[in-house]
Design a protein around this motif. Structure first.
Motif, mmCIF file in Angstrom:
data_model
loop_
_atom_site.group_PDB
_atom_site.id
_atom_site.type_symbol
_atom_site.label_atom_id
_atom_site.label_comp_id
_atom_site.label_asym_id
_atom_site.label_seq_id
_atom_site.Cartn_x
_atom_site.Cartn_y
_atom_site.Cartn_z
ATOM 1 N N GLY A 9 0.827 -1.314 -0.053
ATOM 2 C CA GLY A 9 -0.225 -0.052 -0.191
ATOM 3 C C GLY A 9 0.876 1.153 -0.117
ATOM 4 N N VAL A 10 2.238 1.161 -0.041
ATOM 5 C CA VAL A 10 2.901 2.240 0.179
ATOM 6 C C VAL A 10 3.261 2.803 -1.363
ATOM 7 C CG1 VAL A 10 5.299 3.027 0.402
ATOM 8 C CG2 VAL A 10 4.200 1.645 2.267
ATOM 9 N N ARG A 11 3.111 4.143 -1.457
ATOM 10 C CA ARG A 11 3.170 4.809 -2.893
ATOM 11 C C ARG A 11 4.281 5.927 -2.973
ATOM 12 N NH1 ARG A 11 1.394 0.975 -4.184
ATOM 13 N NH2 ARG A 11 -0.523 0.560 -5.210
ATOM 14 N N THR A 12 4.520 6.269 -1.672
ATOM 15 C CA THR A 12 5.452 7.400 -1.421
ATOM 16 C C THR A 12 6.639 7.222 -0.577
ATOM 17 O OG1 THR A 12 4.323 8.981 -0.201
ATOM 18 C CG2 THR A 12 4.230 9.249 -2.560
ATOM 19 N N ILE A 43 6.459 2.690 -6.764
ATOM 20 C CA ILE A 43 6.487 3.550 -5.683
ATOM 21 C C ILE A 43 7.581 4.740 -6.064
ATOM 22 C CG2 ILE A 43 7.666 3.675 -3.426
ATOM 23 C CD1 ILE A 43 7.085 0.695 -2.949
ATOM 24 N N PHE A 76 5.083 11.549 3.521
ATOM 25 C CA PHE A 76 5.426 10.221 2.852
ATOM 26 C C PHE A 76 4.668 9.196 3.447
ATOM 27 C CE2 PHE A 76 9.015 13.174 1.673
ATOM 28 C CZ PHE A 76 8.822 13.152 0.215
ATOM 29 N N ASP A 77 4.118 8.107 2.739
ATOM 30 C CA ASP A 77 3.719 6.987 2.990
ATOM 31 C C ASP A 77 4.747 6.423 4.267
ATOM 32 O OD1 ASP A 77 1.149 7.346 1.853
ATOM 33 O OD2 ASP A 77 2.064 6.002 0.166
ATOM 34 N N LEU A 78 6.133 6.493 3.770
ATOM 35 C CA LEU A 78 6.895 5.805 4.701
ATOM 36 C C LEU A 78 8.293 6.541 4.764
ATOM 37 C CD1 LEU A 78 8.082 3.145 6.046
ATOM 38 C CD2 LEU A 78 8.708 2.272 4.062
ATOM 39 N N ALA A 100 5.614 11.832 8.384
ATOM 40 C CA ALA A 100 5.412 10.423 7.588
ATOM 41 C C ALA A 100 4.377 9.492 8.237
ATOM 42 C CB ALA A 100 6.729 9.532 7.372
ATOM 43 N N LYS A 101 3.673 8.635 7.497
ATOM 44 C CA LYS A 101 2.720 7.752 8.163
ATOM 45 C C LYS A 101 3.170 6.696 8.996
ATOM 46 C CE LYS A 101 -0.820 8.622 4.584
ATOM 47 N NZ LYS A 101 -1.528 8.310 3.381
ATOM 48 N N LYS A 102 4.424 6.102 8.316
ATOM 49 C CA LYS A 102 5.114 5.212 9.162
ATOM 50 C C LYS A 102 6.630 5.454 8.875
ATOM 51 C CE LYS A 102 5.141 0.911 10.719
ATOM 52 N NZ LYS A 102 3.794 0.239 11.773
#
Length: 321
Positions: A9-12, A43, A76-78, A100-102
């Protein structure tokens, strides 16, 4: 841990490392950058680092490095943090970490504060680059990624001479060599090929050097005026402290130079475990390893700051009974 497990599910992705990046930091950041670009084309990944030393500009992806903007609110997603022991050492890249989300931290510094959501931290490892090799799919490592990881390993082990080198280190280095990298070029370029500005700063550093405690400690510095004279930047200081440490009889070396924010960057190297340099660095808000560490000091007179450092380590150099 497998990096792939965190990519669903990570895009960025943003990947970054510590301020004033060295070979292991650069190699691990660019190793992940190239690995993701090659194997996960869906990604979008961006790599953030401060300007890198001339020695490492041959690495694939070095021309894509971005200097972080602390006013950029991109989420960013990660966020993957490499070779960095705490949030403060990320410098301006910390804004992307915070948004960042993670977050994942891959590191081998003993002073690491486990500040990310996921922390893959093993102080006994030779390098962060070796740890990167443990969490990615080895069979999907291409030549570009391999040269980055090998470069980080060879620099942080001092050509596989330091006691952080293990059989696993040599095994992984051999695996990377089999990817077709020009390992002879990497060693020659990183350790022996210097820019004229690096040589000039090395000359200034040697000229300003002074030994202490019967030659067991050596310390030196470069001033802002000296840097201005040669139009030098922090990235041109690579290798000075290691040269100082190589002087016969020296157990501990310090080298410092001014940075953009007005403080002095201090690099330290030791040939013995007499002084735990990671503990010394921690006192000044820095980090590192027992025999190699970095930190910053506030002041305007480098000679006085060196005297302060000598006083800090003097008790460890008392004559043994």
């Amino acid at each position: 841990m497998r990096l792939e497990d965190y990519l669903d599910g990570v895009r960025t992705i943003a990947v970054s490392g510590h301020i004033r990046p060295d070979g292991d930091c650069i190699g691990s950041v660019l190793g992940i950058y190239n690995y993701i670009r090659t194997n996960y084309r869906e990604i979008q990944i961006k790599a953030y680092l401060e300007p890198i030393p001339f020695d490492f500009e041959f690495l694939s992806g070095s021309d894509k490095l971005i200097r972080a903007n602390r006013f950029d609110n991109t989420a960013f997603d990660l966020f993957i943090c490499c070779d960095c022991g705490d949030l403060g050492r990320l410098g301006d890249s910390s804004v992307y970490f915070s948004n960042a989300k993670k977050t994942i931290c891959i590191d081998h510094h003993e002073t690491n504060g486990a500040f990310a959501d996921v922390n893959y931290v093993f102080p006994e490892a030779s390098s962060t680059c070796e740890l990167v090799g443990q969490i990615i799919d080895r069979e999907r490592i291409d030549k570009k990624t391999a040269e980055c990881l090998y470069t980080g390993m060879v620099t942080d082990t001092g050509l596989f001479q330091y006691n952080c080198t293990h059989s696993s280190t040599m095994e992984f280095a051999g695996f990377l060599m089999d990817k077709g990298i020009d390992f002879s070029y990497i060693v020659d370029h990183v350790f022996f090929t210097k820019s004229i500005k690096q040589l000039q700063m090395l000359g200034v550093g040697i000229t300003n050097s002074k030994t202490y405690l019967d030659g067991r400690i050596i310390a030196s510095y470069v001033t802002a005026d000296q840097m201005k004279k040669y139009d030098a930047a922090p990235k041109n200081m690579e290798g000075v402290v290691s040269t100082l440490r190589s002087v016969e009889g020296v157990e501990l070396a310090f080298f410092m130079y001014p940075t953009e924010d007005g403080s002095y960057k201090v690099s330290s190297r030791a040939s013995t475990d007499r002084v735990d340099l990671s503990a010394l660095a921690l006192k000044y808000g820095g980090g590192g390893h027992k025999r190699a560490a970095g930190f910053s000091m506030e002041g305007t007179d480098p000679v006085l700051m060196i005297d302060e450092l000598i006083d800090q380590v003097r008790p460890f150099f008392k004559e043994e009974a």
